[in-house]
Design a protein around this motif. Sequence first.
Motif, PDB file in Angstrom:
ATOM      1  N   UNK A 225       0.835  -1.203   0.000  1.00  0.00           N
ATOM      2  CA  UNK A 225       0.000   0.000   0.000  1.00  0.00           C
ATOM      3  C   UNK A 225       0.871   1.255   0.000  1.00  0.00           C
ATOM      4  N   UNK A 226       1.916   1.212   0.809  1.00  0.00           N
ATOM      5  CA  UNK A 226       2.812   2.368   0.939  1.00  0.00           C
ATOM      6  C   UNK A 226       3.627   2.562  -0.332  1.00  0.00           C
ATOM      7  N   UNK A 227       4.103   1.479  -0.903  1.00  0.00           N
ATOM      8  CA  UNK A 227       4.890   1.592  -2.138  1.00  0.00           C
ATOM      9  C   UNK A 227       4.039   2.099  -3.301  1.00  0.00           C
ATOM     10  N   UNK A 228       2.823   1.572  -3.408  1.00  0.00           N
ATOM     11  CA  UNK A 228       1.939   2.006  -4.500  1.00  0.00           C
ATOM     12  C   UNK A 228       1.579   3.481  -4.385  1.00  0.00           C
ATOM     13  N   UNK A 229       1.564   3.993  -3.171  1.00  0.00           N
ATOM     14  CA  UNK A 229       1.250   5.409  -2.951  1.00  0.00           C
ATOM     15  C   UNK A 229       2.494   6.291  -3.048  1.00  0.00           C
ATOM     16  N   UNK A 230       3.638   5.686  -3.414  1.00  0.00           N
ATOM     17  CA  UNK A 230       4.908   6.416  -3.473  1.00  0.00           C
ATOM     18  C   UNK A 230       5.182   7.148  -2.164  1.00  0.00           C
ATOM     19  N   UNK A 231       4.946   6.452  -1.059  1.00  0.00           N
ATOM     20  CA  UNK A 231       5.036   7.079   0.265  1.00  0.00           C
ATOM     21  C   UNK A 231       6.096   6.423   1.155  1.00  0.00           C
ATOM     22  N   UNK A 232       7.099   5.796   0.538  1.00  0.00           N
ATOM     23  CA  UNK A 232       8.134   5.129   1.331  1.00  0.00           C
ATOM     24  C   UNK A 232       8.831   6.109   2.261  1.00  0.00           C
ATOM     25  N   UNK A 233       8.972   7.369   1.815  1.00  0.00           N
ATOM     26  CA  UNK A 233       9.658   8.358   2.641  1.00  0.00           C
ATOM     27  C   UNK A 233       8.837   8.772   3.867  1.00  0.00           C
ATOM     28  N   UNK A 234       7.600   8.298   3.967  1.00  0.00           N
ATOM     29  CA  UNK A 234       6.766   8.610   5.133  1.00  0.00           C
ATOM     30  C   UNK A 234       6.770   7.486   6.164  1.00  0.00           C
TER      31      UNK A 234
END
Length: 333
Positions: A225-234
């Motif tokens: 879910x996090x990777x698909x949202x391009x939110x790894x930096x969060x």
Amino acid sequence: MSLLHLKGRGLVKSGGFSTQLAKHVGDKIDGDPLWGSRFDKENPEAVMQTHLDFLEVGADIIVTNTYQSSVEGFTKHLNLTKDESIDLMRESVKLAMQAKNKYLERLKDCNRHKEPGLPLIMGSIGPYGAMLHDGSEYTGSYTEKLTKQQIQQWHRTRIEAVLSGGVDGLAVETIPCQMEAEAVTEMLLKDYPDVKFWVSFQCKDEVRLAHGENFANAAKSVWELIRKANAIDRLYGVGVNCVNPKFVSALFQSLHKLLINEQIPPLIVYSNRGEIYDALKGGWTGHDKCVPLASYVPEWVQLKAKIIGGCCRVYPEDILAIRKCIDNIDNNN
């Protein structure tokens, strides 16, 4: 604080908040329907001092005393209104900030300093089941009666309260089931685009979440879910807490095996000491069978744990031992 920090030295989280808080308030906290949360109102000085106890032994991260905070719990057991309940959650953040400021002042007086951005204050977002006070936070059975939207709406009130208080991120913790973890993660990704967080599961053995799902599959689902949202930096991490330490390595190894040719998320672990809570007796058993928590740390670091700390029955002296172990590993690398 940039999450690039996690690519360097490991970070140490505080230990069992209510475990240490009990030393200051002189009351029996285990079994209370509000657990330690009532003391944000009834003994705020003790709450602040508990945070300080962990900071002074080297914790990089403290977590607000809001694990069991809810409007329902505060209105029922403290006779507060909804607005007063939300204000008390914000007050919990202030108490953590007071401890941080006092700690940094003491360091300054001694001509010492913490690395920029540290210590972090994370807002504790415990599971829905903690509010029910019926043990279901360790079974996740409530998710069979609630929709994803109902879970999200319930969490939203506390999330917005602690965010308005100014935390550095959210500790979504002791989550017993995959559905709740996915529900909160999806809501954070969609509705709170600037918020950093971690997701930590409660597991009943070396393979399964408390509710029975496979840990590796659940962790992978949150990570995707996090990777698909391009939110790894969060993301501060995905992992486990409030779990027997002897289960942790096998749980992490199962995730490594599942993601063998893929990027691994930063991992987080803050386990219990290893004792077992006996609800009938109202106490902890098995202390004589526990080994020092710090003895597990080298293997957890090898398995890519980036944040390590403690949960129930883990005291400041245990966190100090973890701090020394991590510093020794970092110095030898």
